[in-house]
Design an enzyme around this catalytic site. Structure first.
Site, PDB file in Angstrom:
ATOM      1  N   HIS A  89       0.890  -1.212   0.017  1.00  0.00           N
ATOM      2  CA  HIS A  89       0.099  -0.085   0.057  1.00  0.00           C
ATOM      3  C   HIS A  89       0.923   1.302  -0.117  1.00  0.00           C
ATOM      4  O   HIS A  89       0.190   2.393  -0.146  1.00  0.00           O
ATOM      5  CB  HIS A  89      -1.009   0.141   1.311  1.00  0.00           C
ATOM      6  CG  HIS A  89      -1.877  -1.077   1.250  1.00  0.00           C
ATOM      7  ND1 HIS A  89      -2.961  -1.176   0.212  1.00  0.00           N
ATOM      8  CD2 HIS A  89      -2.390  -1.950   2.058  1.00  0.00           C
ATOM      9  CE1 HIS A  89      -3.691  -2.374   0.571  1.00  0.00           C
ATOM     10  NE2 HIS A  89      -3.317  -2.812   1.636  1.00  0.00           N
ATOM     11  N   ASP A  95      -2.981 -10.778  -2.378  1.00  0.00           N
ATOM     12  CA  ASP A  95      -3.238 -10.060  -1.063  1.00  0.00           C
ATOM     13  C   ASP A  95      -4.778  -9.591  -1.252  1.00  0.00           C
ATOM     14  O   ASP A  95      -5.078  -9.239  -2.325  1.00  0.00           O
ATOM     15  CB  ASP A  95      -2.491  -8.865  -0.526  1.00  0.00           C
ATOM     16  CG  ASP A  95      -2.853  -8.488   0.675  1.00  0.00           C
ATOM     17  OD1 ASP A  95      -2.138  -8.886   1.885  1.00  0.00           O
ATOM     18  OD2 ASP A  95      -3.746  -7.578   0.940  1.00  0.00           O
ATOM     19  N   HIS A 106      -6.261  -7.035  -0.491  1.00  0.00           N
ATOM     20  CA  HIS A 106      -6.155  -5.869  -0.727  1.00  0.00           C
ATOM     21  C   HIS A 106      -5.750  -5.454  -2.042  1.00  0.00           C
ATOM     22  O   HIS A 106      -4.842  -6.072  -2.166  1.00  0.00           O
ATOM     23  CB  HIS A 106      -5.972  -5.064   0.477  1.00  0.00           C
ATOM     24  CG  HIS A 106      -6.677  -5.210   1.708  1.00  0.00           C
ATOM     25  ND1 HIS A 106      -5.913  -6.142   2.645  1.00  0.00           N
ATOM     26  CD2 HIS A 106      -7.700  -4.930   2.412  1.00  0.00           C
ATOM     27  CE1 HIS A 106      -6.823  -6.294   3.820  1.00  0.00           C
ATOM     28  NE2 HIS A 106      -7.783  -5.382   3.508  1.00  0.00           N
ATOM     29  N   ASP A 150      -4.641 -12.532   3.631  1.00  0.00           N
ATOM     30  CA  ASP A 150      -5.911 -12.267   4.168  1.00  0.00           C
ATOM     31  C   ASP A 150      -6.920 -12.614   3.352  1.00  0.00           C
ATOM     32  O   ASP A 150      -8.139 -12.312   3.699  1.00  0.00           O
ATOM     33  CB  ASP A 150      -5.945 -10.716   4.367  1.00  0.00           C
ATOM     34  CG  ASP A 150      -5.007  -9.936   3.465  1.00  0.00           C
ATOM     35  OD1 ASP A 150      -4.498 -10.680   2.364  1.00  0.00           O
ATOM     36  OD2 ASP A 150      -4.750  -8.813   3.794  1.00  0.00           O
TER      37      ASP A 150
HETATM   38 ZN   LIG Z   1      -4.058  -7.158   2.783  1.00  0.00          ZN
END
Ligand SMILES: [Zn+2]
Length: 344
Positions: free
Chosen positions: A124, A161, A163, A248
Site C-alpha cells: 500500500h 493479497d 487488498h 488475508d
Molecule cells: Zn491485505
C-alpha cells in the site's frame, strides 16, 4: 533447486502494539516452519539494510527522511491504520533490503526461488505516503532494483493479497516493463483496483486488475488464475516473477470477507510456480504482505514453501470454508477483463 527464505528478528522490533499487523505474525510463521521440520529444507538468506538510494527507487527522499524522523521521535501514527515505533525505520530498511536480497539470491542463482518473510509489509505504500500498515514498498523497490541492476526488461508482479496493492500499481502505472496483476476484494480498502485501471498512456495494458466480489473462494480465484493470469503472463514473457503474497483472503481472516482455504492458496502458488518454471527458469521472489489469522497464515506460508520445494502433501488444518457453498458468478467479470486486455 534450493528454496530460500529471508528472516531476521529485527522484523519483530517494528512494534505496532495492539494491532492486527504485529510481531506475533512472524513469530508464529517461524515457529510453525521449525515445528514441522520444514525450515531445515530451506536455505536461509540474510537480509541487509536497503540504502536510502535504493528506497528512493520507489519513494520521494523527503518522505524517506520523514519516516526516519518519526522513528527518531519515538514513533507514532502515520494515518488511522498505520503506526510505527522507534525501531520501525530500521526494521523497514531491513524489510526492503530483505526483498532485495531475496531477489539477488534468485538472480545470482544462489537459490531457485525465495520468500522474504518480512514486516512491515509494503504494497500500500506509495511514492510519498505510508498507508495500510505499510511504510516502504518493499516489492516495488526490489522490482526497480532488479530492472536496473540486472538490466531486465520484463518483470511480472502477481499480488494476491485480499487488498488492492495501490502503492505498487501507482509506482509502475506508467512503466511498460512491469506487468502488475492483482486479485482483490472489491469494493474494499483502499478503494482502487477497478478493471478500468489498466496502466498509463505509455504502459496501457500493463496493469490488470481483477476485482472480486466479497465471498469469492478457491473456485473463483482458480478460475481467474486459469482464465486471466496464466494467459496474460504467457503473453508478457517475464524474466522474473515477484509475488505480493498476502494471505488475508483466507476464510478465517477477520480483516476481509473472502473464502479461500490453505489448499486454495497452495493451488494458486502451484500455478505461479508453473509459470515461473515455464517462462523464467523458475525465478520467483515472494514477499509477505497481509494475513492476520495466525493459524491460517502459518499454514498457508508452509503450504507455499511446500509447493516451491515440490512437496506433494499439503496440510490444511482449517479445511474448506464453512460458508463456501455460495459461489459467486464471476463469468461476466472475467469476460469483461478478457475483452479489456485482449485475452482470447
Ligand atoms: Zn491485505
Amino acid at each position: 533447486m534450493k528454496v530460500g527464505y529471508v528472516y531476521d528478528p529485527i522484523y519483530l522490533k517494528h512494534d505496532t502494539g495492539q494491532h492486527p499487523e504485529n510481531a506475533k505474525r512472524l513469530e508464529v510463521i517461524i515457529s510453525h516452519l521449525e515445528g514441522t521440520g520444514l525450515k531445515q529444507q530451506l536455505t536461509p538468506i540474510k537480509p541487509r539494510v536497503a540504502s536510502v538510494e535504493e528506497l528512493a527507487l520507489a519513494h520521494d527522499e523527503r518522505y524517506i527522511s520523514y519516516i526516519q524522523g518519526v522513528a527518531q521521535g519515538g514513533g507514532g501514527w502515520l494515518d488511522g491504520d498505520t503506526v510505527m515505533s522507534a525501531d520501525s525505520y530500521e526494521a523497514a530498511l531491513y524489510a526492503a533490503g530483505g526483498v532485495i536480497r531475496a531477489t539477488e539470491a534468485v538472480m545470482n542463482g544462489e537459490v531457485g526461488s525465495a520468500f522474504a518473510l518480512v514486516r512491515p509489509p509494503g504494497h500500500h505504500a506509495t511514492y510519498e505516503q505510508a498507508m495500510g500498515f505499510c511504510l516502504f514498498n518493499n516489492l516495488a523497490i526490489a522490482t526497480k532494483y532488479a530492472l536496473a541492476h540486472y538490466q531486465l526488461e520484463r518483470i511480472l508482479i502477481v499480488d494476491f493479497d485480499v487488498h488492492h496493492g495501490n502503492g505498487t500499481q501507482s509506482v509502475f502505472y506508467d512503466n511498460p516493463q512491469v506487468l502488475y496483476i492483482s486479485t482483490h476484494e472489491y469494493p474494499f480498502y483502499p478503494g482502487t483496483g477497478s478493471i478500468e485501471e489498466t496502466g498509463g498512456r505509455a504502459a496501457d495494458g500493463t496493469t490488470i486488475n481483477i476485482p472480486l466480489p466479497a465471498g469469492s473462494g478457491d473456485a473463483e480465484y482458480l478460475e481467474v488464475f486459469e482464465q486471466i493470469i496464466i494467459p496474460a503472463a504467457i503473453r508478457f514473457k517475464p524474466q522474473l516473477i515477484l509475488v505480493s503474497a498476502g494471505y488475508d483472503a483466507h476464510w478465517a481472516d477477520e480483516l476481509a470477507l473472502m473464502q479461500v482455504s490453505v489448499t486454495g492458496f497452495a493451488q494458486m502458488v502451484k500455478i505461479i510456480k508453473r509459470l515461473g518454471d515455464e517462462l523464467c527458469d523458475g525465478r520467483l521472489v515472494f514477499t509477505l504482505e497481509g494475513g492476520y489469522n495466525l493459524t491460517a497464515l502459518a499454514a498457508s506460508i508452509k503450504a507455499t514453501f511446500d509447493i516451491l520445494l515440490g512437496n506433494t502433501a499439503i496440510e490444511d488444518p482449517l479445511g474448506q470454508s464453512p460458508h463456501s457453498s455460495k459461489v459467486s458468478d464471476i463469468a461476466h467479470l472475467i469476460k469483461k477483463i478478457k475483452e479489456i486486455h485482449n485475452l482470447a
